[in-house]
Design a protein around this motif. Structure first.
Motif, PDB file in Angstrom:
ATOM      1  N   HIS A 196       0.762  -1.508   0.222  1.00 28.68           N
ATOM      2  CA  HIS A 196       0.420  -0.023   0.254  1.00 28.68           C
ATOM      3  C   HIS A 196       0.895   1.593  -0.274  1.00 28.68           C
ATOM      4  O   HIS A 196       1.549   1.314   0.439  1.00 28.68           O
ATOM      5  CB  HIS A 196      -0.627   0.062   1.359  1.00 28.68           C
ATOM      6  CG  HIS A 196      -1.481  -1.291   1.439  1.00 28.68           C
ATOM      7  ND1 HIS A 196      -2.763  -1.016   2.097  1.00 28.68           N
ATOM      8  CD2 HIS A 196      -2.359  -2.074   0.575  1.00 28.68           C
ATOM      9  CE1 HIS A 196      -3.891  -2.642   1.951  1.00 28.68           C
ATOM     10  NE2 HIS A 196      -3.159  -2.839   0.787  1.00 28.68           N
ATOM     11  N   PHE A 197       0.907   1.902  -1.225  1.00 29.08           N
ATOM     12  CA  PHE A 197       1.905   3.344  -0.885  1.00 29.08           C
ATOM     13  C   PHE A 197       0.455   4.237   0.035  1.00 29.08           C
ATOM     14  O   PHE A 197      -0.436   4.476  -0.480  1.00 29.08           O
ATOM     15  CB  PHE A 197       1.607   3.933  -2.389  1.00 29.08           C
ATOM     16  CG  PHE A 197       2.253   2.553  -3.083  1.00 29.08           C
ATOM     17  CD1 PHE A 197       3.577   2.384  -3.116  1.00 29.08           C
ATOM     18  CD2 PHE A 197       1.881   2.069  -4.050  1.00 29.08           C
ATOM     19  CE1 PHE A 197       5.036   1.994  -3.826  1.00 29.08           C
ATOM     20  CE2 PHE A 197       2.936   1.104  -4.533  1.00 29.08           C
ATOM     21  CZ  PHE A 197       4.275   0.602  -4.450  1.00 29.08           C
ATOM     22  N   PRO A 198       0.838   5.826   0.446  1.00 27.37           N
ATOM     23  CA  PRO A 198       0.870   6.127   0.635  1.00 27.37           C
ATOM     24  C   PRO A 198       0.114   7.441   0.209  1.00 27.37           C
ATOM     25  O   PRO A 198       0.856   7.505  -0.693  1.00 27.37           O
ATOM     26  CB  PRO A 198       1.083   6.702   2.470  1.00 27.37           C
ATOM     27  CG  PRO A 198       2.526   6.332   1.986  1.00 27.37           C
ATOM     28  CD  PRO A 198       3.131   4.939   1.249  1.00 27.37           C
ATOM     29  N   VAL A 199      -0.873   7.626   0.422  1.00 26.27           N
ATOM     30  CA  VAL A 199      -1.319   9.085  -0.385  1.00 26.27           C
ATOM     31  C   VAL A 199      -1.507  10.692   0.573  1.00 26.27           C
ATOM     32  O   VAL A 199      -2.323  10.575   1.888  1.00 26.27           O
ATOM     33  CB  VAL A 199      -2.743   9.931  -1.130  1.00 26.27           C
ATOM     34  CG1 VAL A 199      -3.010  10.160  -1.653  1.00 26.27           C
ATOM     35  CG2 VAL A 199      -2.842   8.120  -1.529  1.00 26.27           C
ATOM     36  N   LYS A 200      -0.296  11.686   0.605  1.00 29.53           N
ATOM     37  CA  LYS A 200      -0.563  12.490   1.560  1.00 29.53           C
ATOM     38  C   LYS A 200      -1.460  14.018   0.778  1.00 29.53           C
ATOM     39  O   LYS A 200      -1.784  14.034  -0.275  1.00 29.53           O
ATOM     40  CB  LYS A 200       1.036  13.584   1.441  1.00 29.53           C
ATOM     41  CG  LYS A 200       2.176  11.388   1.815  1.00 29.53           C
ATOM     42  CD  LYS A 200       1.659  11.784   3.175  1.00 29.53           C
ATOM     43  CE  LYS A 200       2.549  10.471   3.842  1.00 29.53           C
ATOM     44  NZ  LYS A 200       3.151  10.182   4.928  1.00 29.53           N
ATOM     45  N   ARG A 208       1.024  17.863   5.606  1.00 26.56           N
ATOM     46  CA  ARG A 208       1.349  15.987   4.699  1.00 26.56           C
ATOM     47  C   ARG A 208       0.854  14.921   5.697  1.00 26.56           C
ATOM     48  O   ARG A 208       1.286  13.985   5.920  1.00 26.56           O
ATOM     49  CB  ARG A 208       2.688  16.257   4.271  1.00 26.56           C
ATOM     50  CG  ARG A 208       3.311  17.356   3.387  1.00 26.56           C
ATOM     51  CD  ARG A 208       2.618  17.373   1.913  1.00 26.56           C
ATOM     52  NE  ARG A 208       3.266  16.033   1.275  1.00 26.56           N
ATOM     53  CZ  ARG A 208       2.353  16.153  -0.051  1.00 26.56           C
ATOM     54  NH1 ARG A 208       1.724  16.562  -0.521  1.00 26.56           N
ATOM     55  NH2 ARG A 208       2.916  14.912  -0.877  1.00 26.56           N
ATOM     56  N   ARG A 209      -0.389  14.809   5.739  1.00 31.51           N
ATOM     57  CA  ARG A 209      -0.892  14.134   6.433  1.00 31.51           C
ATOM     58  C   ARG A 209      -1.236  12.754   5.432  1.00 31.51           C
ATOM     59  O   ARG A 209      -1.686  13.463   4.860  1.00 31.51           O
ATOM     60  CB  ARG A 209      -2.150  14.368   7.443  1.00 31.51           C
ATOM     61  CG  ARG A 209      -2.304  14.990   8.501  1.00 31.51           C
ATOM     62  CD  ARG A 209      -4.070  15.873   8.619  1.00 31.51           C
ATOM     63  NE  ARG A 209      -3.484  16.657  10.814  1.00 31.51           N
ATOM     64  CZ  ARG A 209      -3.108  18.399  10.333  1.00 31.51           C
ATOM     65  NH1 ARG A 209      -3.950  18.395   8.968  1.00 31.51           N
ATOM     66  NH2 ARG A 209      -3.582  18.679  11.841  1.00 31.51           N
ATOM     67  N   THR A 210      -1.508  12.028   5.765  1.00 30.99           N
ATOM     68  CA  THR A 210      -1.660  10.809   5.111  1.00 30.99           C
ATOM     69  C   THR A 210      -3.010  10.584   5.135  1.00 30.99           C
ATOM     70  O   THR A 210      -3.513  10.475   6.537  1.00 30.99           O
ATOM     71  CB  THR A 210      -1.422   9.273   6.146  1.00 30.99           C
ATOM     72  OG1 THR A 210       0.497   8.650   5.818  1.00 30.99           O
ATOM     73  CG2 THR A 210      -1.999   8.182   4.791  1.00 30.99           C
ATOM     74  N   ILE A 211      -4.326  10.612   4.074  1.00 35.46           N
ATOM     75  CA  ILE A 211      -5.298  11.165   3.983  1.00 35.46           C
ATOM     76  C   ILE A 211      -5.916   9.074   3.178  1.00 35.46           C
ATOM     77  O   ILE A 211      -6.762   9.449   3.494  1.00 35.46           O
ATOM     78  CB  ILE A 211      -6.032  11.951   2.962  1.00 35.46           C
ATOM     79  CG1 ILE A 211      -4.870  12.029   1.784  1.00 35.46           C
ATOM     80  CG2 ILE A 211      -5.255  13.375   4.132  1.00 35.46           C
ATOM     81  CD1 ILE A 211      -5.642  12.908   0.953  1.00 35.46           C
TER      82      ILE A 211
END
Length: 339
Positions: free
Chosen positions: A17-21, A27-30
Protein backbone atom coordinates in the motif's frame (compact mmCIF):
# COMPACT_ATOMS: atom_id res chain seq x y z
CA UNK A 1 10.18 -27.72 -18.59
CA UNK A 2 10.96 -30.12 -15.79
CA UNK A 3 9.47 -29.08 -12.47
CA UNK A 4 10.50 -30.48 -9.12
CA UNK A 5 8.10 -30.73 -6.22
CA UNK A 6 9.92 -28.52 -3.71
CA UNK A 7 8.84 -24.91 -3.22
CA UNK A 8 11.42 -22.17 -3.79
CA UNK A 9 9.24 -19.10 -3.17
CA UNK A 10 6.27 -18.87 -0.81
CA UNK A 11 4.20 -15.66 -0.65
CA UNK A 12 1.67 -15.26 2.16
CA UNK A 13 -0.68 -12.27 2.57
CA UNK A 14 1.51 -9.89 0.57
CA UNK A 15 0.31 -6.28 0.64
CA UNK A 16 1.88 -3.19 -0.90
CA UNK A 17 0.00 0.00 0.00
CA UNK A 18 1.42 3.37 -1.05
CA UNK A 19 0.38 6.25 1.27
CA UNK A 20 -1.43 9.26 -0.20
CA UNK A 21 -0.50 12.57 1.44
CA UNK A 22 -2.61 15.70 1.71
CA UNK A 23 -1.44 19.05 0.35
CA UNK A 24 -0.14 21.72 2.66
CA UNK A 25 2.50 22.02 5.34
CA UNK A 26 1.59 19.03 7.53
CA UNK A 27 1.21 16.49 4.68
CA UNK A 28 -1.05 14.10 6.57
CA UNK A 29 -1.72 10.61 5.25
CA UNK A 30 -5.30 10.64 3.94
CA UNK A 31 -5.44 7.26 2.25
CA UNK A 32 -3.48 4.51 0.55
CA UNK A 33 -3.21 3.13 -2.98
CA UNK A 34 -3.70 -0.61 -2.52
CA UNK A 35 -1.48 -1.74 -5.38
CA UNK A 36 -1.18 -5.28 -3.99
CA UNK A 37 -3.82 -6.34 -1.50
CA UNK A 38 -3.25 -9.73 0.05
CA UNK A 39 -1.59 -12.16 -2.38
CA UNK A 40 -0.75 -15.72 -1.37
CA UNK A 41 0.90 -18.16 -3.77
CA UNK A 42 4.02 -20.28 -4.20
CA UNK A 43 6.53 -20.95 -6.97
CA UNK A 44 8.17 -24.34 -7.32
CA UNK A 45 11.86 -24.72 -7.99
CA UNK A 46 12.54 -24.82 -11.73
CA UNK A 47 9.09 -23.70 -12.92
CA UNK A 48 7.82 -20.58 -14.65
CA UNK A 49 4.81 -18.87 -13.11
CA UNK A 50 3.13 -16.42 -15.50
CA UNK A 51 1.46 -13.36 -14.00
CA UNK A 52 -1.08 -11.53 -16.18
CA UNK A 53 -3.68 -8.78 -15.91
CA UNK A 54 -4.56 -5.30 -17.12
CA UNK A 55 -2.25 -2.33 -16.69
CA UNK A 56 -2.36 -1.05 -13.12
CA UNK A 57 -3.49 -4.34 -11.57
CA UNK A 58 -0.30 -4.67 -9.49
CA UNK A 59 1.80 -7.17 -11.47
CA UNK A 60 5.07 -5.23 -11.54
CA UNK A 61 4.59 -4.04 -7.97
CA UNK A 62 4.23 -7.67 -6.91
CA UNK A 63 7.54 -8.54 -8.55
CA UNK A 64 9.32 -5.59 -6.96
CA UNK A 65 7.81 -6.34 -3.54
CA UNK A 66 9.04 -9.93 -3.76
CA UNK A 67 12.57 -8.65 -4.44
CA UNK A 68 12.20 -6.05 -1.65
CA UNK A 69 12.74 -3.17 -4.07
CA UNK A 70 9.50 -2.02 -2.45
CA UNK A 71 9.28 -3.00 1.20
CA UNK A 72 5.87 -4.72 1.61
CA UNK A 73 3.26 -3.15 3.87
CA UNK A 74 2.34 -6.60 5.20
CA UNK A 75 2.83 -10.29 4.51
CA UNK A 76 5.81 -12.59 4.17
CA UNK A 77 8.08 -13.49 1.25
CA UNK A 78 9.83 -16.77 2.04
CA UNK A 79 12.65 -17.60 -0.38
CA UNK A 80 14.16 -21.05 0.12
CA UNK A 81 13.06 -20.91 3.77
CA UNK A 82 14.28 -17.35 4.46
CA UNK A 83 11.79 -14.50 4.99
CA UNK A 84 13.12 -11.67 2.80
CA UNK A 85 10.95 -9.06 4.55
CA UNK A 86 13.08 -9.44 7.69
CA UNK A 87 16.45 -9.04 5.97
CA UNK A 88 18.35 -5.75 6.00
CA UNK A 89 21.78 -4.43 5.10
CA UNK A 90 24.46 -6.99 4.30
CA UNK A 91 22.09 -9.96 4.71
CA UNK A 92 19.77 -8.53 2.02
CA UNK A 93 22.72 -7.68 -0.23
CA UNK A 94 23.95 -11.25 -0.07
CA UNK A 95 20.45 -12.55 -0.83
CA UNK A 96 20.35 -10.44 -4.01
CA UNK A 97 22.79 -12.90 -5.51
CA UNK A 98 19.96 -15.44 -5.54
CA UNK A 99 17.09 -13.20 -6.70
CA UNK A 100 17.38 -10.97 -9.78
CA UNK A 101 15.17 -9.02 -12.18
CA UNK A 102 14.99 -8.37 -15.92
CA UNK A 103 13.35 -4.99 -16.49
CA UNK A 104 10.72 -4.06 -19.07
CA UNK A 105 12.58 -1.24 -20.81
CA UNK A 106 15.89 -2.57 -22.20
CA UNK A 107 17.25 0.96 -22.65
CA UNK A 108 16.19 2.81 -19.48
CA UNK A 109 17.45 -0.06 -17.32
CA UNK A 110 21.02 0.25 -18.66
CA UNK A 111 23.39 3.06 -17.67
CA UNK A 112 24.17 4.94 -20.94
CA UNK A 113 27.56 6.04 -19.59
CA UNK A 114 28.77 2.49 -18.93
CA UNK A 115 30.07 0.01 -21.46
CA UNK A 116 28.59 -3.48 -21.76
CA UNK A 117 31.65 -4.83 -19.98
CA UNK A 118 31.09 -2.48 -17.03
CA UNK A 119 27.31 -3.12 -16.90
CA UNK A 120 27.62 -6.90 -16.81
CA UNK A 121 30.86 -6.89 -14.81
CA UNK A 122 29.67 -4.57 -12.02
CA UNK A 123 27.59 -7.18 -10.09
CA UNK A 124 30.46 -9.67 -10.46
CA UNK A 125 32.85 -7.21 -8.77
CA UNK A 126 30.33 -6.08 -6.13
CA UNK A 127 29.75 -9.64 -4.95
CA UNK A 128 33.40 -10.61 -5.25
CA UNK A 129 32.76 -13.47 -7.67
CA UNK A 130 35.80 -12.69 -9.84
CA UNK A 131 38.74 -10.30 -9.69
CA UNK A 132 41.12 -8.70 -12.18
CA UNK A 133 41.19 -10.18 -15.68
CA UNK A 134 38.82 -12.97 -14.63
CA UNK A 135 35.96 -10.43 -14.59
CA UNK A 136 36.43 -9.67 -18.30
CA UNK A 137 36.65 -13.39 -19.08
CA UNK A 138 33.39 -14.02 -17.23
CA UNK A 139 31.65 -11.10 -19.00
CA UNK A 140 32.70 -12.44 -22.41
CA UNK A 141 31.38 -15.86 -21.41
CA UNK A 142 28.01 -14.36 -20.39
CA UNK A 143 27.74 -12.43 -23.65
CA UNK A 144 28.20 -15.68 -25.58
CA UNK A 145 25.56 -17.38 -23.41
CA UNK A 146 22.94 -14.74 -24.30
CA UNK A 147 23.82 -14.74 -28.00
CA UNK A 148 26.03 -11.64 -28.26
CA UNK A 149 29.51 -11.29 -29.71
CA UNK A 150 32.14 -10.80 -26.96
CA UNK A 151 33.69 -8.23 -29.29
CA UNK A 152 30.85 -5.87 -28.18
CA UNK A 153 32.23 -5.68 -24.63
CA UNK A 154 33.52 -2.09 -25.04
CA UNK A 155 30.39 -0.71 -26.72
CA UNK A 156 27.68 1.44 -25.09
CA UNK A 157 23.92 0.67 -24.83
CA UNK A 158 22.93 3.20 -27.52
CA UNK A 159 24.94 1.21 -30.07
CA UNK A 160 22.61 -1.81 -29.78
CA UNK A 161 19.12 -2.66 -30.95
CA UNK A 162 16.26 -3.21 -28.48
CA UNK A 163 16.60 -6.98 -28.62
CA UNK A 164 20.37 -6.80 -28.09
CA UNK A 165 19.93 -4.45 -25.14
CA UNK A 166 17.51 -6.88 -23.55
CA UNK A 167 20.10 -9.64 -23.98
CA UNK A 168 22.54 -7.41 -22.10
CA UNK A 169 19.98 -7.05 -19.31
CA UNK A 170 19.62 -10.83 -19.19
CA UNK A 171 23.41 -11.25 -19.04
CA UNK A 172 23.55 -8.79 -16.14
CA UNK A 173 20.89 -10.78 -14.27
CA UNK A 174 22.81 -14.02 -14.87
CA UNK A 175 26.13 -12.51 -13.74
CA UNK A 176 25.58 -13.35 -10.05
CA UNK A 177 24.36 -16.90 -10.81
CA UNK A 178 20.82 -16.47 -9.36
CA UNK A 179 18.22 -19.12 -8.59
CA UNK A 180 15.14 -16.93 -9.18
CA UNK A 181 14.50 -14.18 -11.74
CA UNK A 182 11.54 -11.81 -11.99
CA UNK A 183 10.96 -11.17 -15.71
CA UNK A 184 9.03 -7.88 -15.63
CA UNK A 185 7.42 -7.74 -19.08
CA UNK A 186 10.81 -8.44 -20.73
CA UNK A 187 9.44 -8.63 -24.29
CA UNK A 188 6.64 -6.04 -24.33
CA UNK A 189 8.89 -3.31 -25.79
CA UNK A 190 10.25 -5.55 -28.57
CA UNK A 191 9.13 -6.48 -32.09
CA UNK A 192 7.18 -9.72 -32.42
CA UNK A 193 10.01 -11.61 -34.14
CA UNK A 194 12.48 -10.47 -31.47
CA UNK A 195 10.01 -11.43 -28.73
CA UNK A 196 10.16 -15.05 -29.90
CA UNK A 197 13.96 -15.00 -29.82
CA UNK A 198 14.06 -13.65 -26.25
CA UNK A 199 11.43 -16.14 -25.05
CA UNK A 200 13.39 -19.02 -26.58
CA UNK A 201 16.56 -17.68 -24.97
CA UNK A 202 14.91 -17.53 -21.54
CA UNK A 203 13.69 -21.11 -21.91
CA UNK A 204 17.15 -22.30 -22.97
CA UNK A 205 18.75 -20.54 -20.00
CA UNK A 206 16.21 -22.07 -17.64
CA UNK A 207 17.13 -25.54 -18.80
CA UNK A 208 20.86 -24.79 -18.74
CA UNK A 209 21.07 -23.16 -15.30
CA UNK A 210 17.97 -24.56 -13.52
CA UNK A 211 16.37 -21.12 -13.15
CA UNK A 212 12.97 -20.31 -11.69
CA UNK A 213 10.95 -17.48 -13.27
CA UNK A 214 8.10 -15.18 -12.32
CA UNK A 215 7.13 -14.05 -15.81
CA UNK A 216 5.03 -10.87 -15.85
CA UNK A 217 3.33 -9.98 -19.14
CA UNK A 218 0.30 -8.54 -20.95
CA UNK A 219 0.50 -10.89 -23.90
CA UNK A 220 -1.43 -14.03 -22.96
CA UNK A 221 -0.08 -15.89 -25.99
CA UNK A 222 3.48 -15.37 -24.77
CA UNK A 223 2.55 -16.42 -21.24
CA UNK A 224 0.92 -19.60 -22.55
CA UNK A 225 4.09 -20.50 -24.44
CA UNK A 226 6.54 -20.11 -21.56
CA UNK A 227 4.58 -20.76 -18.34
CA UNK A 228 3.97 -23.93 -16.36
CA UNK A 229 1.24 -22.19 -14.35
CA UNK A 230 -0.57 -18.88 -14.89
CA UNK A 231 -1.90 -16.46 -12.27
CA UNK A 232 -4.43 -13.75 -13.16
CA UNK A 233 -4.51 -10.48 -11.18
CA UNK A 234 -7.21 -7.85 -10.98
CA UNK A 235 -6.96 -4.65 -8.92
CA UNK A 236 -4.33 -5.93 -6.51
CA UNK A 237 -5.84 -9.38 -5.96
CA UNK A 238 -5.34 -12.76 -7.56
CA UNK A 239 -8.57 -14.04 -9.13
CA UNK A 240 -7.38 -17.28 -10.76
CA UNK A 241 -4.35 -19.58 -10.64
CA UNK A 242 -4.04 -22.82 -12.59
CA UNK A 243 -1.71 -24.97 -14.69
CA UNK A 244 -1.24 -23.24 -18.05
CA UNK A 245 -3.11 -25.80 -20.19
CA UNK A 246 -5.98 -25.99 -17.70
CA UNK A 247 -6.43 -22.23 -17.48
CA UNK A 248 -6.50 -21.71 -21.25
CA UNK A 249 -8.81 -24.69 -21.84
CA UNK A 250 -11.13 -24.09 -18.89
CA UNK A 251 -11.05 -20.50 -17.53
CA UNK A 252 -13.44 -20.28 -14.57
CA UNK A 253 -13.34 -16.60 -13.57
CA UNK A 254 -15.35 -14.13 -15.73
CA UNK A 255 -12.36 -11.77 -15.87
CA UNK A 256 -10.05 -14.52 -17.17
CA UNK A 257 -12.66 -15.48 -19.75
CA UNK A 258 -12.83 -11.87 -20.95
CA UNK A 259 -9.02 -11.64 -21.22
CA UNK A 260 -8.78 -14.87 -23.21
CA UNK A 261 -11.59 -13.82 -25.54
CA UNK A 262 -9.38 -10.90 -26.63
CA UNK A 263 -6.47 -13.15 -27.66
CA UNK A 264 -6.48 -13.42 -31.48
CA UNK A 265 -6.61 -16.91 -33.00
CA UNK A 266 -4.46 -17.41 -36.13
CA UNK A 267 -7.32 -19.03 -38.03
CA UNK A 268 -9.64 -16.63 -39.89
CA UNK A 269 -12.59 -19.04 -39.88
CA UNK A 270 -12.40 -19.72 -36.14
CA UNK A 271 -11.77 -16.04 -35.37
CA UNK A 272 -14.78 -15.00 -37.46
CA UNK A 273 -17.16 -17.24 -35.50
CA UNK A 274 -15.82 -16.35 -32.06
CA UNK A 275 -17.56 -13.73 -29.92
CA UNK A 276 -15.68 -11.24 -27.78
CA UNK A 277 -16.55 -10.59 -24.14
CA UNK A 278 -16.55 -6.81 -23.84
CA UNK A 279 -16.29 -5.59 -20.25
CA UNK A 280 -18.21 -2.42 -19.42
CA UNK A 281 -16.70 0.48 -17.50
CA UNK A 282 -13.18 1.18 -16.30
CA UNK A 283 -11.03 -0.47 -13.67
CA UNK A 284 -11.90 1.08 -10.27
CA UNK A 285 -9.30 3.13 -8.44
CA UNK A 286 -6.98 1.15 -6.12
CA UNK A 287 -7.26 4.14 -3.78
CA UNK A 288 -10.87 3.19 -3.09
CA UNK A 289 -11.53 -0.36 -4.36
CA UNK A 290 -15.09 -1.77 -4.36
CA UNK A 291 -16.39 -3.81 -1.44
CA UNK A 292 -16.80 -7.55 -1.83
CA UNK A 293 -15.35 -8.90 -5.06
CA UNK A 294 -13.28 -6.15 -6.68
CA UNK A 295 -14.48 -7.26 -10.12
CA UNK A 296 -18.21 -6.95 -9.40
CA UNK A 297 -18.50 -3.44 -10.90
CA UNK A 298 -17.65 -4.85 -14.36
CA UNK A 299 -18.79 -8.46 -14.07
CA UNK A 300 -21.57 -9.51 -16.51
CA UNK A 301 -22.92 -12.20 -14.12
CA UNK A 302 -22.71 -10.29 -10.82
CA UNK A 303 -25.12 -11.15 -7.97
CA UNK A 304 -25.77 -9.36 -4.67
CA UNK A 305 -23.41 -11.65 -2.75
CA UNK A 306 -20.53 -10.49 -4.98
CA UNK A 307 -21.05 -6.89 -3.86
CA UNK A 308 -21.06 -7.71 -0.15
CA UNK A 309 -18.57 -10.55 0.41
CA UNK A 310 -15.04 -11.09 -0.87
CA UNK A 311 -14.94 -14.61 -2.39
CA UNK A 312 -12.33 -17.06 -1.02
CA UNK A 313 -9.48 -18.29 -3.22
CA UNK A 314 -10.76 -21.85 -3.54
CA UNK A 315 -9.16 -24.92 -5.13
CA UNK A 316 -11.62 -26.51 -7.57
CA UNK A 317 -9.33 -29.48 -8.24
CA UNK A 318 -5.98 -30.08 -9.91
CA UNK A 319 -4.50 -26.93 -8.45
CA UNK A 320 -7.07 -24.72 -10.21
CA UNK A 321 -7.74 -21.87 -7.76
CA UNK A 322 -10.49 -19.32 -8.38
CA UNK A 323 -11.86 -16.39 -6.35
CA UNK A 324 -15.45 -16.20 -7.60
CA UNK A 325 -18.83 -16.98 -6.01
CA UNK A 326 -20.08 -18.27 -9.39
CA UNK A 327 -16.97 -20.08 -10.60
CA UNK A 328 -18.71 -23.41 -11.24
CA UNK A 329 -21.41 -21.81 -13.38
CA UNK A 330 -19.53 -18.87 -14.90
CA UNK A 331 -18.88 -20.42 -18.32
CA UNK A 332 -22.55 -21.30 -18.87
CA UNK A 333 -23.70 -17.88 -17.66
CA UNK A 334 -21.14 -15.99 -19.75
CA UNK A 335 -22.24 -17.94 -22.86
CA UNK A 336 -25.84 -16.90 -22.18
CA UNK A 337 -24.71 -13.27 -21.96
CA UNK A 338 -23.12 -13.55 -25.41
CA UNK A 339 -26.18 -14.98 -27.17
Amino acid sequence: MAVQNDTLLDINGLKMHFPVKSNGLLRRTIGAVKAVDGLSFSVKRGETLGLVGESGCGKSTTGRAILQLHRPTAGTVSFDGTDLTKLKGEAMRQMRRKVQIIFQDPYASLNPRMTVGDIVGEPIRVHGLRTGKDVRTRVEELLRVVGLNPYFINRYPHEFSGGQRQRIGIARALAVEPDFIVCDEPVSALDVSIQAQIINLLQDLQGQFGLTYLFIAHNLSVVKHISDRVAVMYLGKMVELAPSKDLYANPMHPYTQALLSAVPIPDPEVEKQRQRIILQGDVPSPLNPPTGCHFHTRCPIVIDKCKAEDPPFHDYGGGHFVACWRATESQEQMNLKLQ
